[in-house]
Design an enzyme around this catalytic site. Structure first.
Site, PDB file in Angstrom:
ATOM      1  CG  ASN A  27      34.105  36.973  43.690  1.00  0.00           C
ATOM      2  OD1 ASN A  27      32.759  36.821  44.310  1.00  0.00           O
ATOM      3  ND2 ASN A  27      34.508  38.126  43.171  1.00  0.00           N
ATOM      4  CE  LYS A  67      42.901  44.530  46.224  1.00  0.00           C
ATOM      5  NZ  LYS A  67      42.701  44.831  44.691  1.00  0.00           N
TER       6      LYS A  67
HETATM    7  C1  LIG Z   1      35.122  43.766  38.168  1.00  0.00           C
HETATM    8  C2  LIG Z   1      36.256  43.736  39.046  1.00  0.00           C
HETATM    9  C3  LIG Z   1      37.193  42.864  39.275  1.00  0.00           C
HETATM   10  C4  LIG Z   1      38.320  42.690  40.134  1.00  0.00           C
HETATM   11  N1  LIG Z   1      39.276  41.887  40.034  1.00  0.00           N
HETATM   12  C5  LIG Z   1      40.150  41.834  41.091  1.00  0.00           C
HETATM   13  C6  LIG Z   1      41.216  40.990  40.973  1.00  0.00           C
HETATM   14  O1  LIG Z   1      41.330  40.049  39.913  1.00  0.00           O
HETATM   15  N2  LIG Z   1      42.445  40.896  42.021  1.00  0.00           N
HETATM   16  C7  LIG Z   1      42.022  41.886  42.884  1.00  0.00           C
HETATM   17  O2  LIG Z   1      43.018  41.887  43.798  1.00  0.00           O
HETATM   18  N3  LIG Z   1      41.094  42.747  42.974  1.00  0.00           N
HETATM   19  C8  LIG Z   1      40.177  42.922  42.067  1.00  0.00           C
HETATM   20  N4  LIG Z   1      39.069  43.852  42.240  1.00  0.00           N
HETATM   21  C9  LIG Z   1      39.050  44.670  43.351  1.00  0.00           C
HETATM   22  C10 LIG Z   1      39.718  45.830  42.952  1.00  0.00           C
HETATM   23  O3  LIG Z   1      41.027  45.918  42.666  1.00  0.00           O
HETATM   24  C11 LIG Z   1      39.513  46.862  44.010  1.00  0.00           C
HETATM   25  O4  LIG Z   1      40.406  46.251  45.199  1.00  0.00           O
HETATM   26  C12 LIG Z   1      38.263  47.094  44.601  1.00  0.00           C
HETATM   27  O5  LIG Z   1      37.199  47.208  43.480  1.00  0.00           O
HETATM   28  C13 LIG Z   1      37.900  48.503  45.326  1.00  0.00           C
HETATM   29  O6  LIG Z   1      38.283  49.411  44.754  1.00  0.00           O
HETATM   30  P1  LIG Z   1      37.108  50.510  43.999  1.00  0.00           P
HETATM   31  O7  LIG Z   1      36.114  50.540  44.977  1.00  0.00           O
HETATM   32  O8  LIG Z   1      37.878  51.661  43.472  1.00  0.00           O
HETATM   33  O9  LIG Z   1      36.769  49.721  42.964  1.00  0.00           O
HETATM   34  C14 LIG Z   1      38.158  43.642  41.171  1.00  0.00           C
HETATM   35  C15 LIG Z   1      37.312  44.662  41.126  1.00  0.00           C
HETATM   36  C16 LIG Z   1      36.156  44.572  40.057  1.00  0.00           C
HETATM   37  C17 LIG Z   1      35.014  45.778  40.397  1.00  0.00           C
END
Ligand SMILES: Cc1cc2nc3c(=O)[nH]c(=O)nc-3n(C[C@H](O)[C@H](O)[C@H](O)COP(=O)(O)O)c2cc1C
Length: 341
Positions: free
Chosen positions: A176, A216
């Site tokens: 994003n 990451k």
């Molecule tokens: C609403 C939202 C905001 C996120 N913001 C960040 C962020 O600021 N920085 C980051 O490294 N990952 C961000 N992520 C990614 C998560 O840390 C994670 O890597 C990703 O959602 C996959 O894991 P999950 O399937 O358990 O959600 C965000 C994910 C979501 C859903």
């Protein structure tokens, strides 16, 4: 309890319900009543990146972007908590709506765009920390910073967070922030890692303390590309890799009314691909660098699968939204049981 709360929260707009849940959690912690709601999570100590983790289940970045809630989140049983992504200057992120729940698919699409109050604000919060556990701080670049100046933004953040973090995550994988993912490849990656390692060495000397750096990465690169990113991280002696961030792939949610919303997809449909990325990393790194696995973990079984693919630690985000704190205990128990076998 969470099932009931979720019924109510899921009636609200996703971003409002997110804010309301975190505010309530923070209030419960300040009132000292949070332990009433906290599951007891089995201890399963582990040393990774030179840090001691009470259990391998962490909270992924993005839920507590400004460091406003980690004292409370840390009490829910997580073995570690990652806050951020934070950028040097505050920025509003993308216009609303920018967060979508795909309930049937147990997924989320977000295009938040690093909305955050800036690194100085986060640092103030962390200076007052009560949470005693492992705290990761995830850093990124401002949207207005040109791609070729990205390193400067990461270095500015490092200067501020280095004395405060247990580990620092360099986020080059959010979909994003335009151009951010280009930093994962070739000369751009090498230059970035060199600058970051140099800064780490300088700050380690100043602080008299070595703070590990994790990078990451995104899931949307072919396996060969993932392997070559792993080689670059290894060559530059990065301390850990976090895999993965959200995906741009919509093939598993094609029938959702939200499928065409721009942003990163997380949750259940991400599990297979992000676990495959962990496998490729494990094969390439063969134990020379720890892997933090994240993406799609919604059950104890998923947690075990992620560890079996080669993760040393794991993180939750979407699963925590869908399942609540019970998932932390379920994942920790399942991993401990699988480990004992
Ligand atoms: C609403 C939202 C905001 C996120 N913001 C960040 C962020 O600021 N920085 C980051 O490294 N990952 C961000 N992520 C990614 C998560 O840390 C994670 O890597 C990703 O959602 C996959 O894991 P999950 O399937 O358990 O959600 C965000 C994910 C979501 C859903």
């Amino acid at each position: 309890m969470y099932t009931l709360a979720r019924k109510i929260l899921f009636q609200l707009d996703p971003e409002n319900s997110h804010d309301l849940s975190l505010d309530s959690l923070g209030a419960a912690e300040r009132l000292g009543i949070l332990p009433w709601f906290c599951p007891s999570v089995p201890r399963q100590e582990k040393e990774v990146m030179g840090l001691r983790f009470p259990n391998p289940i962490g909270l992924a970045a993005g839920l507590d972007k400004n460091g406003d809630y980690f004292n409370a989140l840390g009490k829910l049983g997580f073995g570690f908590v990652e806050i951020g992504t934070v950028t040097p200057e505050p920025q509003p992120g993308n216009p609303l709506p920018r967060l979508f729940r795909l309930v049937e698919e147990e997924a989320i699409i977000n295009r938040m765009g690093f909305n955050n109050k800036g690194v100085a604000y986060l640092a103030e919060r962390v200076r007052k920390r009560r949470y005693q556990g492992v705290l990761g701080i995830n850093i990124g670049k401002n949207k207005v910073t040109p791609e070729e100046d990205a390193l400067k933004d990461y270095l500015k953040c490092m200067d501020v967070v280095y004395p405060l973090a247990d580990y620092i995550t360099v986020n080059i994988s959010s979909p994003n922030t335009p151009g951010l993912r280009n930093l994962q490849f070739g000369e751009a990656l090498k230059g970035l890692l060199e600058g970051i390692k140099e800064k780490q060495a300088q700050l380690a000397q100043q602080a008299g303390r070595y703070v590990p750096i994790a990078v990451k990465i995104a899931p949307d690169t072919e396996d060969d590309g993932i392997a070559s990113i792993a080689e670059s991280l290894l060559a530059k002696e990065i301390d850990a890799v976090i895999a993965t961030n959200t995906t741009l792939d919509r093939s598993l949610v094609a029938s959702s009314p939200f499928a065409d919303e721009a942003g990163g997809l997380s949750g259940k449909p991400l599990m297979a691909r992000s676990t495959q990325v962990v496998s490729v990393l494990a094969k390439t790194l063969s134990g020379r660098m720890p892997i933090i696995g994240v993406g799609g973990i919604q059950s104890g079984e998923d947690a075990v699968a992620k560890m079996a693919a080669g993760a040393d630690l794991i993180q939750l985000y979407s699963g925590f939204i869908y399942r609540g704190p019970a998932l932390i205990k379920e994942a920790a128990k399942a991993v401990a049981l699988a480990h004992a076998k």
